[in-house]
Design a protein around this motif. Sequence first.
Motif, PDB file in Angstrom:
ATOM      1  N   UNK A  20       6.374  -2.285   9.686  1.00 25.44           N
ATOM      2  CA  UNK A  20       5.161  -1.505   9.945  1.00 25.44           C
ATOM      3  C   UNK A  20       4.293  -1.516   8.691  1.00 25.44           C
ATOM      4  N   UNK A  21       2.974  -1.539   8.903  1.00 26.63           N
ATOM      5  CA  UNK A  21       2.067  -1.509   7.763  1.00 26.63           C
ATOM      6  C   UNK A  21       2.004  -0.088   7.195  1.00 26.63           C
ATOM      7  N   UNK A  22       1.871  -0.002   5.884  1.00 25.15           N
ATOM      8  CA  UNK A  22       1.898   1.316   5.231  1.00 25.15           C
ATOM      9  C   UNK A  22       0.719   2.181   5.671  1.00 25.15           C
ATOM     10  N   UNK A  23      -0.411   1.564   6.029  1.00 28.19           N
ATOM     11  CA  UNK A  23      -1.572   2.363   6.436  1.00 28.19           C
ATOM     12  C   UNK A  23      -1.299   3.106   7.749  1.00 28.19           C
ATOM     13  N   UNK A  24      -0.591   2.438   8.655  1.00 29.30           N
ATOM     14  CA  UNK A  24      -0.238   3.096   9.920  1.00 29.30           C
ATOM     15  C   UNK A  24       0.760   4.219   9.675  1.00 29.30           C
ATOM     16  N   UNK A  25       1.753   3.946   8.850  1.00 29.13           N
ATOM     17  CA  UNK A  25       2.763   4.967   8.580  1.00 29.13           C
ATOM     18  C   UNK A  25       2.126   6.175   7.894  1.00 29.13           C
ATOM     19  N   UNK A  26       1.182   5.920   7.004  1.00 31.99           N
ATOM     20  CA  UNK A  26       0.511   7.030   6.314  1.00 31.99           C
ATOM     21  C   UNK A  26      -0.363   7.829   7.281  1.00 31.99           C
ATOM     22  N   UNK A  27      -0.982   7.137   8.251  1.00 26.38           N
ATOM     23  CA  UNK A  27      -1.775   7.857   9.260  1.00 26.38           C
ATOM     24  C   UNK A  27      -0.880   8.797  10.072  1.00 26.38           C
ATOM     25  N   UNK A  28       0.316   8.317  10.425  1.00 24.30           N
ATOM     26  CA  UNK A  28       1.264   9.171  11.162  1.00 24.30           C
ATOM     27  C   UNK A  28       1.690  10.346  10.293  1.00 24.30           C
ATOM     28  N   UNK A  29       1.968  10.076   9.026  1.00 25.70           N
ATOM     29  CA  UNK A  29       2.384  11.146   8.103  1.00 25.70           C
ATOM     30  C   UNK A  29       1.315  12.234   8.022  1.00 25.70           C
ATOM     31  N   UNK A  30       0.065  11.813   7.862  1.00 21.33           N
ATOM     32  CA  UNK A  30      -1.013  12.794   7.755  1.00 21.33           C
ATOM     33  C   UNK A  30      -1.163  13.598   9.051  1.00 21.33           C
ATOM     34  N   UNK A  31      -0.961  12.922  10.189  1.00 19.82           N
ATOM     35  CA  UNK A  31      -1.078  13.611  11.482  1.00 19.82           C
ATOM     36  C   UNK A  31       0.034  14.650  11.662  1.00 19.82           C
ATOM     37  N   UNK A  32       1.242  14.347  11.155  1.00 24.06           N
ATOM     38  CA  UNK A  32       2.328  15.340  11.274  1.00 24.06           C
ATOM     39  C   UNK A  32       1.998  16.606  10.484  1.00 24.06           C
ATOM     40  N   UNK A  33       1.240  16.433   9.399  1.00 26.61           N
ATOM     41  CA  UNK A  33       0.930  17.588   8.542  1.00 26.61           C
ATOM     42  C   UNK A  33      -0.257  18.392   9.058  1.00 26.61           C
ATOM     43  N   UNK A  34      -1.316  17.698   9.478  1.00 27.27           N
ATOM     44  CA  UNK A  34      -2.553  18.452   9.754  1.00 27.27           C
ATOM     45  C   UNK A  34      -3.158  18.256  11.140  1.00 27.27           C
ATOM     46  N   UNK A  35      -2.437  17.580  12.069  1.00 28.23           N
ATOM     47  CA  UNK A  35      -3.015  17.392  13.396  1.00 28.23           C
ATOM     48  C   UNK A  35      -2.198  18.033  14.521  1.00 28.23           C
ATOM     49  N   UNK A  36      -0.905  18.210  14.322  1.00 25.37           N
ATOM     50  CA  UNK A  36      -0.047  18.705  15.406  1.00 25.37           C
ATOM     51  C   UNK A  36      -0.267  20.215  15.590  1.00 25.37           C
ATOM     52  N   UNK A  37      -0.712  20.657  16.784  1.00 24.19           N
ATOM     53  CA  UNK A  37      -0.956  22.092  17.006  1.00 24.19           C
ATOM     54  C   UNK A  37       0.326  22.921  16.870  1.00 24.19           C
TER      55      UNK A  37
END
Length: 266
Positions: A20-37
């Motif tokens: 997996x590309x690091x940019x995709x993994x980082x996008x998922x990481x950021x979403x776990x922190x600030x996107x999940x209700x």
Amino acid sequence: MNVKILEKDQLKMMFVVEGVDVTLLNAIRRATINRVPTMAIDTVIILENSSIMYDEILAHRLGLIPLTTDLDEMLPDTTVILKLEVKAASDNQVVYSSQLVSSDQSVKPAWSTIPIVLLKKGQRIQLEAMARLGTGSEHAKWQPVSVSAYKNMPYIEVDKELWQKYDSKTAENIIKSCPKGVLKIVDGYPTLANPVNCTLCKYCEDISNGAIKVRWRDNEYIYRLESTGAMSPEKVFLKAIDLLISDCRNISSQLENLEKGVDVSG
């Protein structure tokens, strides 16, 4: 993409992601922190507070108590009322999160032993708190995770000619010098026995004078995720992926509309 689960329990999950590309993994990481209700207390009506703690601090502490959140059963405007009414019968009585009474048993403190305030005999607290769904992009109290991070998968290269110059005692001391204890000798040469715990500090490189070289794989990562208790770690991760997929579909749909000449500015 290959995923291998290394550890998983009610709160923590650690896995290896490969291809997996690091940019995709980082996008998922950021979403776990600030996107999940996630549910958190947002409004507090304090009817009585004779404790030493100011109302503002008390409300702030309540907001930081993780609340269980079942996203499958909730609407975006879901709100839940939690009440607290306690009068100390003796000195040094601790009020715990378990004493919050929720109007919805699916939304309650994830942990029962979080101390809220210390009361002296006769002091009293009566309040009503409203919890609602929010995201970490609004405030940290809505973050469903306490840890969401990844690192590259490490490995080592050994200069065998240089390593053979060390006597057995020196070689053993080099192996033992690793602050995380992740090295061991196999067939006379050092190996990385526990790459998960390697912090890539490269201390072994320095002390071995280059006989050991620490490297990492560009497309292989060790991911660690820890939930606050609001929901299981796998639910947080999967929800983050769902949100990103939804974003991509939305962008794709708008691009298609642009091609068709549809006004998407609104």
